[in-house]
Design a protein around this motif. Structure first.
Motif, mmCIF file in Angstrom:
data_model
loop_
_atom_site.group_PDB
_atom_site.id
_atom_site.type_symbol
_atom_site.label_atom_id
_atom_site.label_comp_id
_atom_site.label_asym_id
_atom_site.label_seq_id
_atom_site.Cartn_x
_atom_site.Cartn_y
_atom_site.Cartn_z
ATOM 1 N N GLU A 482 0.854 -1.194 0.000
ATOM 2 C CA GLU A 482 0.000 0.000 0.000
ATOM 3 C C GLU A 482 0.887 1.241 0.000
ATOM 4 O OE1 GLU A 482 -2.615 -0.146 3.301
ATOM 5 O OE2 GLU A 482 -3.522 -2.079 2.741
ATOM 6 N N ILE A 483 0.652 2.100 -1.006
ATOM 7 C CA ILE A 483 1.457 3.314 -1.154
ATOM 8 C C ILE A 483 0.516 4.505 -1.153
ATOM 9 C CG2 ILE A 483 3.134 4.532 -2.584
ATOM 10 C CD1 ILE A 483 3.924 1.842 -3.772
ATOM 11 N N ASP A 484 0.692 5.405 -0.218
ATOM 12 C CA ASP A 484 -0.143 6.599 -0.135
ATOM 13 C C ASP A 484 0.049 7.452 -1.387
ATOM 14 O OD1 ASP A 484 -0.600 9.591 0.756
ATOM 15 O OD2 ASP A 484 -1.617 8.346 2.261
ATOM 16 N N GLU A 485 -1.032 8.100 -1.830
ATOM 17 C CA GLU A 485 -0.971 8.903 -3.052
ATOM 18 C C GLU A 485 0.071 10.022 -2.959
ATOM 19 O OE1 GLU A 485 -4.800 10.396 -3.967
ATOM 20 O OE2 GLU A 485 -5.682 8.430 -4.417
ATOM 21 N N GLN A 486 0.244 10.567 -1.744
ATOM 22 C CA GLN A 486 1.201 11.671 -1.586
ATOM 23 C C GLN A 486 2.651 11.216 -1.770
ATOM 24 O OE1 GLN A 486 0.429 14.280 1.873
ATOM 25 N NE2 GLN A 486 -1.379 13.027 2.255
ATOM 26 N N THR A 487 2.892 9.921 -1.608
ATOM 27 C CA THR A 487 4.261 9.419 -1.719
ATOM 28 C C THR A 487 4.520 8.674 -3.021
ATOM 29 O OG1 THR A 487 3.674 7.357 -0.600
ATOM 30 C CG2 THR A 487 4.393 9.188 0.786
ATOM 31 N N ASP A 488 3.476 8.447 -3.806
ATOM 32 C CA ASP A 488 3.630 7.727 -5.077
ATOM 33 C C ASP A 488 4.070 8.729 -6.141
ATOM 34 O OD1 ASP A 488 3.684 5.738 -6.901
ATOM 35 O OD2 ASP A 488 1.522 5.404 -6.994
ATOM 36 N N ARG A 489 5.328 9.185 -6.019
ATOM 37 C CA ARG A 489 5.812 10.284 -6.853
ATOM 38 C C ARG A 489 7.334 10.245 -6.927
ATOM 39 N NH1 ARG A 489 5.256 16.008 -4.671
ATOM 40 N NH2 ARG A 489 6.984 16.180 -6.133
ATOM 41 N N TRP A 490 7.895 11.208 -7.646
ATOM 42 C CA TRP A 490 9.346 11.315 -7.768
ATOM 43 C C TRP A 490 9.921 11.994 -6.525
ATOM 44 C CZ3 TRP A 490 12.374 9.486 -11.813
ATOM 45 C CH2 TRP A 490 11.668 8.984 -12.905
ATOM 46 N N ILE A 491 11.029 11.446 -6.025
ATOM 47 C CA ILE A 491 11.715 12.049 -4.881
ATOM 48 C C ILE A 491 13.219 12.028 -5.140
ATOM 49 C CG2 ILE A 491 9.926 11.247 -3.294
ATOM 50 C CD1 ILE A 491 12.042 9.245 -2.208
ATOM 51 N N LEU A 492 13.974 12.742 -4.288
ATOM 52 C CA LEU A 492 15.432 12.724 -4.350
ATOM 53 C C LEU A 492 15.975 11.722 -3.341
ATOM 54 C CD1 LEU A 492 16.429 16.505 -4.599
ATOM 55 C CD2 LEU A 492 16.635 14.774 -6.378
ATOM 56 N N GLY A 493 16.955 10.923 -3.760
ATOM 57 C CA GLY A 493 17.554 9.963 -2.843
ATOM 58 C C GLY A 493 18.384 8.949 -3.587
ATOM 59 N N ASP A 494 18.738 7.877 -2.887
ATOM 60 C CA ASP A 494 19.534 6.799 -3.464
ATOM 61 C C ASP A 494 18.610 5.588 -3.640
ATOM 62 O OD1 ASP A 494 21.285 4.659 -3.961
ATOM 63 O OD2 ASP A 494 22.910 5.663 -2.891
ATOM 64 N N ILE A 495 18.136 5.378 -4.854
ATOM 65 C CA ILE A 495 17.161 4.317 -5.111
ATOM 66 C C ILE A 495 17.748 2.945 -4.803
ATOM 67 C CG2 ILE A 495 17.812 4.244 -7.550
ATOM 68 C CD1 ILE A 495 14.963 3.398 -8.204
ATOM 69 N N VAL A 496 19.039 2.765 -5.065
ATOM 70 C CA VAL A 496 19.650 1.446 -4.828
ATOM 71 C C VAL A 496 19.618 1.109 -3.347
ATOM 72 C CG1 VAL A 496 21.785 0.118 -4.994
ATOM 73 C CG2 VAL A 496 21.112 1.628 -6.872
ATOM 74 N N ARG A 497 19.979 2.079 -2.502
ATOM 75 C CA ARG A 497 20.033 1.801 -1.064
ATOM 76 C C ARG A 497 18.640 1.717 -0.440
ATOM 77 N NH1 ARG A 497 24.638 -0.707 -0.913
ATOM 78 N NH2 ARG A 497 26.313 0.550 -1.821
ATOM 79 N N VAL A 498 17.702 2.501 -0.933
ATOM 80 C CA VAL A 498 16.327 2.387 -0.433
ATOM 81 C C VAL A 498 15.769 1.007 -0.757
ATOM 82 C CG1 VAL A 498 13.965 3.237 -0.691
ATOM 83 C CG2 VAL A 498 15.845 4.858 -0.488
ATOM 84 N N LYS A 499 15.983 0.553 -1.997
ATOM 85 C CA LYS A 499 15.504 -0.771 -2.384
ATOM 86 C C LYS A 499 16.244 -1.863 -1.607
ATOM 87 C CE LYS A 499 14.634 -1.607 -6.765
ATOM 88 N NZ LYS A 499 14.779 -1.663 -8.231
ATOM 89 N N GLN A 500 17.519 -1.635 -1.306
ATOM 90 C CA GLN A 500 18.290 -2.616 -0.540
ATOM 91 C C GLN A 500 17.685 -2.808 0.849
ATOM 92 O OE1 GLN A 500 22.468 -1.719 -0.224
ATOM 93 N NE2 GLN A 500 22.866 -3.308 1.286
ATOM 94 N N ILE A 501 17.328 -1.693 1.514
ATOM 95 C CA ILE A 501 16.732 -1.791 2.851
ATOM 96 C C ILE A 501 15.381 -2.480 2.784
ATOM 97 C CG2 ILE A 501 15.871 -0.481 4.835
ATOM 98 C CD1 ILE A 501 17.910 1.704 4.151
ATOM 99 N N LEU A 502 14.527 -2.023 1.857
ATOM 100 C CA LEU A 502 13.183 -2.598 1.754
ATOM 101 C C LEU A 502 13.245 -4.081 1.385
ATOM 102 C CD1 LEU A 502 11.269 0.288 -0.076
ATOM 103 C CD2 LEU A 502 11.285 -0.266 2.357
#
Length: 760
Positions: A482-502
């Motif tokens: 479940e992804i809130d509409e406010q967060t289902d968007r483009w953001i700044l960050g490190d996609i590789v490390r975020v995906k690694q944690i998740l």
């Protein structure tokens, strides 16, 4: 003026006047010293000293007055009326008592001057009342001019003494007392000069005493004043001696050497530690030695290594440094001792020198420096070992995983397919473990850098969850994202490390849950210091854990217990790395759980919205074609298994593969013909991949050729390796073991040289 001179030379015995002056100076000095001492005491202990000071000063002035009168010779017997005499004493005591109160309320210069005026106003009253009580054969009257002159002159002298002359130190106090005595003498002599005696027979004026009786009283008062002064002097001397003794004991107990030099740089005093820190001086130190003489002793014994061959210059530098207000130097002696010498100049011009033996500190610092160098060397060796082991493990692992992927596309029996799946699963486990160890090493060394680039959060979350969705379904678990509409968007960050944690958190949730559900939700989190956050929550209905386990769960190589490690596998590094990555992002990772009640892991990171990236202008796509063009591929790798693996993966694609065994052969191949893409290993004999890449880029620039995409296909996967490859001119870095699909995607999607011109 003639009257005054006549009174001094004819009507007075100068010996009595000198005695009166001495009594006045002694009494006033004692009183002033008492007041100064009282000002430094607490309020509760101050009153007795103030009262004693007022008593001493009043008695001293009264006594001096009547001693001077004893030397007065009017030509007839003098008797003293009792009550006027007693009244004059009361006036003197009252004036000085009031003056003491005035000055002690606030001992400023103006208050001291005012107190002096108050005191001598009382003295003037004492004088005239006492004179009026003289039993002379006649009526006493006064010449107004001289009488006023005596009063105002005495007040001015007293004002100067209290407001100007008074200051710190015994000499200033004595000078103030002398001013008071001069004021007293001026008042006495000028007032007596103004006195006019008219002869007549006097009526009985009441009880009187003779000069002899008055002399006895005066002697008693003088003895009392002298006794009090002596007692105060003795007490002061004892107190100062005790204070000096305690100070000396404190100086000798100091861990540092200390010496005091006067304004002419001569030694005044020193403590025992000063001699111990300078053993060459132990038997030679004496008061009065100059600092120049002291350092000459060390020079004569050749103690200062930095003074060899330049003694005169060294002495000049040392003496000049002492002239500064504060200076600190570190000096090494020839017997391998280190001294820290600090010189500080006092307000009076003297110099306090503190000498500290810092030999142990220097030795400790040297030992720490050597230990640091050893640690750095060991850390460097560890990093090199880690890089080498990573390369040596990745190379054969690449063959295992890659060949298993190729083999999976061939016809297999059921048993063979099962065995192949076990091979692939083991390979993936080894690959994940190797990645975790490398990540941990990069975090420990501070060499792990996070990217800050725009990416679509919703897409990244779905991709991370999708990797484990099939595993959850195979176990019969419900799987929610479940992804809130406010967060289902483009953001700044490190996609590789975020995906690694998740991926790590979702993988654990699926692994430790046998029945029920696993959910991943993303929503805006609470603001932290005005900064918006994202909140990721991974919940499950798995085995859970207790509070003690929670405290150590994010430590390295930790899981709930040893049994879980054996049952579920894993290294216990994932959560430790995930928390450190979260903290590097400016967020945190925490959890809540209870045994048998499932778990909830909460990841919070800063929320930095971004705009969707726009495609770069001028980007030209190749025209659609029924038959895709053949991709000419150059592979440079010294390992035959890797060359065979790439050949097998590309065999099903529309490619033309040329294989070479080292960088030098790759450079020659590029000189002989053109390629659409180059796959380059980093570690090869004859010429390594980085050198070969640089040579190819130089050849392209010299010949005006288009830039051929170069992919570093290597087991060197550390951040330094990637940076070195980019610096050499590589366009992409694909670490071994790689996925066959990933390699094929690179081959087909990387832009080829001349593609733009062909489209045109």
């Amino acid at each position: 003026m003639d009257h005054i001179l006549y009174s001094i030379t004819t009507e007075h015995d100068y010996r009595w006047l000198l005695a009166a002056g001495l009594i006045c100076v002694l009494g006033l000095t004692t009183a002033i010293d008492l007041l100064v001492t009282a000002s430094q005491l607490p309020a509760a202990r101050r009153q007795k000293r103030i009262a004693l000071a007022a008593l001493i000063s009043g008695l001293a002035v009264f006594t001096a007055h009547f001693v001077a009168l004893n030397g007065y010779q009017p030509g007839q017997e003098i008797r003293y009326a009792v009550w006027p005499t007693v009244g004059s004493l009361v006036l003197a005591l009252g004036g000085f008592s009031l003056a003491a109160v005035v000055v002690m309320l606030r001992p400023t210069r103006a208050r001291r001057a005012g107190a002096a005026l108050v005191a001598f106003s009382g003295v003037a009253g004492m004088h005239f009342l006492g004179i009026s009580g003289l039993g002379l054969a006649g009526t006493i009257s006064w010449e107004p001019g001289l009488a006023l002159l005596s009063v105002f002159g005495a007040l001015i002298i007293a004002f100067i003494g209290g407001g100007v002359v008074f200051g710190p130190g015994l000499s200033r106090r004595v000078a103030t007392a002398v001013c008071g005595s001069i004021a007293m003498a001026f008042l006495h002599l000028t007032a007596l000069s103004a006195m006019v005696i008219t002869p007549r027979t006097l009526a009985d004026a009441g009880p009187t005493v003779s000069s002899g009786v008055m002399t006895s009283v005066i002697v008693a008062m003088v003895l009392a004043i002298v006794g009090v002064a002596a007692m105060i002097g003795w007490t002061t001397w004892v107190t100062h001696s005790a204070a000096l003794k305690r100070l000396r004991e404190a100086l000798d107990a100091m861990p540092d050497g200390m010496a005091f030099y006067d304004e002419e740089d001569r030694l005044v005093l020193w403590n025992q530690r000063y001699a111990e820190a300078n053993p060459e001086l132990t038997s030679k130190l004496k008061a009065g030695m100059t600092f120049r003489e002291i350092i000459q002793i060390g020079l004569d014994e050749d103690l200062y290594s930095d003074a060899r061959g330049r003694q005169a210059e060294w002495i000049q530098e040392r003496l000049e440094s002492r002239r500064a207000l504060t200076t600190t130097i570190e000096q090494r002696t020839t017997d391998d001792r280190w001294l820290r010498i600090s010189d500080r100049r006092t307000s009076a011009g003297g110099i306090v020198t503190v000498c500290t033996d810092i030999t142990d500190l220097k030795n400790d610092a040297r030992a720490l420096s050597e230990a640091r160098d050893i640690a750095q060397s060991a850390n460097s060796a560890k990093s090199q070992f880690l890089a080498n082991m990573s390369h040596e493990i990745r190379t054969p692992l690449n063959g295992v995983i890659g060949l298993a992927q190729v083999l999976a596309k061939t016809p297999l029996s059921t048993q063979q397919a099962e065995m192949l799946e076990l091979i692939q699963s083991s390979g993936r486990t080894l690959q994940a473990l190797l990645s975790d160890i490398l990540d941990l090493a990069r975090v420990e060394s501070g060499r792990l850098e996070l990217a800050n680039e725009p990416f679509h959060l919703g897409r990244a979350v779905r991709e991370a969850a999708q990797l484990h969705e099939s595993s959850a379904e195979a176990k019969g678990l419900q799987f929610f994202v479940e992804i809130d509409e406010q967060t289902d968007r483009w953001i700044l960050g490190d996609i590789v490390r975020v995906k690694q944690i998740l991926t790590n958190l979702v993988s654990n949730a699926v692994k430790f849950t046998q029945t029920g559900f696993v959910s991943l939700t993303v929503a805006p989190g609470p603001d932290r210091d005005g900064t918006p956050t994202l909140r990721f929550s991974i919940e499950d209905t798995g085995i859970g854990f207790d509070s003690k386990t929670r405290e150590r769960l994010f430590s390295r190589f930790e899981q709930a217990d040893g049994a879980i490690t054996r049952r579920f596998g894993g290294s216990g590094l994932g959560l430790a790395i995930s928390r450190q990555l979260a903290e590097m992002m400016g967020g945190d990772l925490d959890c809540e759980s209870e045994p048998g009640g499932g778990s909830a892991f909460i990841l919070t990171i800063p929320f930095s919205p971004a705009e969707a990236p726009v495609a770069a202008p001028g980007q030209v796509l190749e025209p659609a074609s029924d038959e895709p063009p053949i991709v000419r591929v150059l592979l440079a790798d010294d390992h035959p298994i890797n060359r065979k693996l790439v050949e097998m993966i590309l065999s099903g694609a529309n490619t033309e593969l040329t294989s070479v065994e080292n960088g030098a052969e790759a450079v020659r191949a590029c000189h002989d013909r053109d390629f659409d893409i180059i796959l380059m290993d980093m570690q090869m004999p004859v010429m390594d991949g980085l050198s070969a890449t640089r040579e190819i880029r130089l050849h392209e620039a010299a010949m005006g050729l288009g830039r051929t995409p170069i992919v570093m296909l290597t087991a060197n996967a550390l951040a330094d390796h990637i940076a070195s490859a980019e610096a050499a001119g590589a366009d992409h870095h694909l670490a071994k073991p790689f996925d066959a699909a990933e390699l094929l995607e690179l081959i087909t999607t990387l832009p080829r040289p001349g593609a733009a011109s062909e489209a045109a």
